[in-house]
Design an enzyme around this catalytic site. Sequence first.
Site, short mmCIF file in Angstrom:
data_model
loop_
_atom_site.label_atom_id
_atom_site.label_comp_id
_atom_site.label_asym_id
_atom_site.label_seq_id
_atom_site.Cartn_x
_atom_site.Cartn_y
_atom_site.Cartn_z
N ASP A 435 -13.41 13.58 -10.34
CA ASP A 435 -14.79 13.51 -9.86
C ASP A 435 -15.69 14.49 -10.61
O ASP A 435 -15.21 15.39 -11.32
CB ASP A 435 -14.82 13.79 -8.36
CG ASP A 435 -15.86 12.96 -7.63
OD1 ASP A 435 -16.85 12.55 -8.26
OD2 ASP A 435 -15.69 12.72 -6.42
N ASP A 492 -20.72 5.25 -4.99
CA ASP A 492 -20.27 5.78 -3.70
C ASP A 492 -20.68 4.88 -2.54
O ASP A 492 -20.27 5.11 -1.40
CB ASP A 492 -20.82 7.19 -3.47
CG ASP A 492 -20.01 8.26 -4.18
OD1 ASP A 492 -18.91 7.95 -4.67
OD2 ASP A 492 -20.48 9.41 -4.24
#
Length: 688
Positions: A435, A492
């Site tokens: 990430d 997301d």
Amino acid sequence: MTQALHIWRIDAPGQTLVLASDGGIPGALYWGSPLPTEENLSASAAATARDVTGGMIDRLPDLSLSPEASSSFQGQAGLVAYRDGVALHPRFTLKEADGACFVCEDAEAGLTLTFHFAIEGSVIAASTTLTSDTEITVHHLAAPVLPGPQMGAEILHFSGRWVGEFQMARSPWCTGLLMREARTGRSGHEHPPIAYFPEAGATNTQGQVFAMHYGWSGGHVMYAEELPDGRRQIQWGHATGTQRVGTRFDTGKLYFSVSDTGLNGCAVAFQRHLRDHVVTWPHPDRPRPVHYNCWEAVYFNHKFDQLKEIADRAAALGAERFVLDDGWFGIRDDDTSGLGDWDIDPRKWPAGLTPLIDHVTSLGMVFGLWFEPEMVNLNSDLSRAHPDWILGPADQIEGRQQRVLDLANPEVQKHLFGKISALLKSHDIDYIKWDHNRLLPVADAAQAEGVYALISALRTTFPKVEIESCASGGGRIDAGILQHTQRVWLSDSNDARERLRIQHDAALMLPASIAGSHVGPRHCHTSGRVHDIHFRGWVAAQRHMGFEMDPRELTEEEVNVLAQITTWWKANRHWQFKADILRLDAADPSVIAELQLSQDKTRFVVFAGKAATGTQNVPRPLRLSGLVPDATYQIELINRDEAHHLSRRDLPIKNGPLKLSGQFLMQHGLILPWSFPDQMWVIEGKQE
């Protein structure tokens, strides 16, 4: 006296690039659809550009692969550089050329400019290297510059934001400059490094289109410029002013494609290129596993017994990979602390991660783990031990309560490699979710180079570990990062309606095998919307399918529906992940539809999503694309049982399989049942 014109031709499937030079930097004589092999563009003829092209081109020196300010070029120069604070205005001459590499020099300035070309699949890859005898500062260095299409009316480029990636923008060609620049230290939600240049009238399925993608993750700039005399140029390079003082500078690779079948022709070229030529698959013969990620089920609240139960239910739904997300390390109970301390938290995991990994693997799944190696919380042992490893000023504005480590520092790379490799060596970890949840305080190309070096070292040591690129969703998606990773987290947002649009537009670049798509919670955590399990399941089934809800929330009916969709996905993934994604031209703007076509064109699946209320009462026909015209296909609406009771019109496709020709399907199209918004129709086609 006119110098002889030297010509080089680069032929890739679907496009031809012809370069020419009369002694200076070469320029593009032609970039477009394939030319006949017998086209008379012989380099042996002593002729000017005007002679060779029948009088159509006589301005070659003014639109070279790197336009020069020293040649009185009035537009954006391909090189902007300084030595000791003084601007450099080199005048290059061609010294060597073999059709793949062109070396140009300015001996007086001590500069060498080299252009590289290669055919990768059906795209042409091009890059530029600048070397200097002494240190210089480069503000802008363009990858090889190509002309913009003279028949083009607009430029399709992309913007976006968190949970709203790949938003298509349209700007007209006009006198002046369109500049898109990503200065966040990554390719970015805001400015994905891709643009399409369609000629007037082009659609998804028809017309002439040119497209480019810049394969670099550290921030980029695009210039699309029309000069007052009508010439057009397109430049790509690293974000301006982000390369450090030095003697060698390299652009990223610029990939370009040409299509005479609309946007889809270029999209398919990019999809195939990423899948077949850029990504290195750790398990090339293993089917892409159904993914489960626990983030939206538990967030930071890791409890072994709960995660065991979640793993049991995920496996029963058909999951084949279980990913433990943020919260397993350091003192990490929320996003304010612990980041950078890559040691297992003994409070949450007194016996370590091995018991969970053993349970996951006993269920037939492989195990994945979340990392965010480039970041650090101030409230962490790493920050306290090495404050000098943090990029930017002490009083900088934070993003997600965190700061950025200096990956250009070899000591930082060494430390992170040691921490991550220790976990990979001591645990059965198949997958890393990598990430990147905040922007750089200052854009710096060396940071991206450091990231590449770290991931490359890990992949060399652990070649069977797959890595996903996530950056607050789709904030770092490009061919540069995909040379080191195998999957991207597109957004997301697990909102199925938002995902439908994001996936559709991202298909102008990404194949299904690379783009992760998950079935999210019934009540979406990022939009507040509620979608039923059919819509959520089919949207996820368009790409690399996964789940990210808490499976304990599912009703018995939802479990059955999701298991059925997952079973369908598994039965078709063997051909779907080699398929081309063709965006369909829907006459109804409320419909977002695509066709995934097998390599041999013998089978396909159409996903037709209803994203809004239609403007007419009766659905319009949906034309298909890419089929064999004289072939007969058996067509079946495989989820016709999902039709609402108000969908009363008697349509043949609602009653069973149909047999129709490719020509009929592409010319007339299919009339699908009426539906409310937020529903997906799925149509299978198999050649007789």
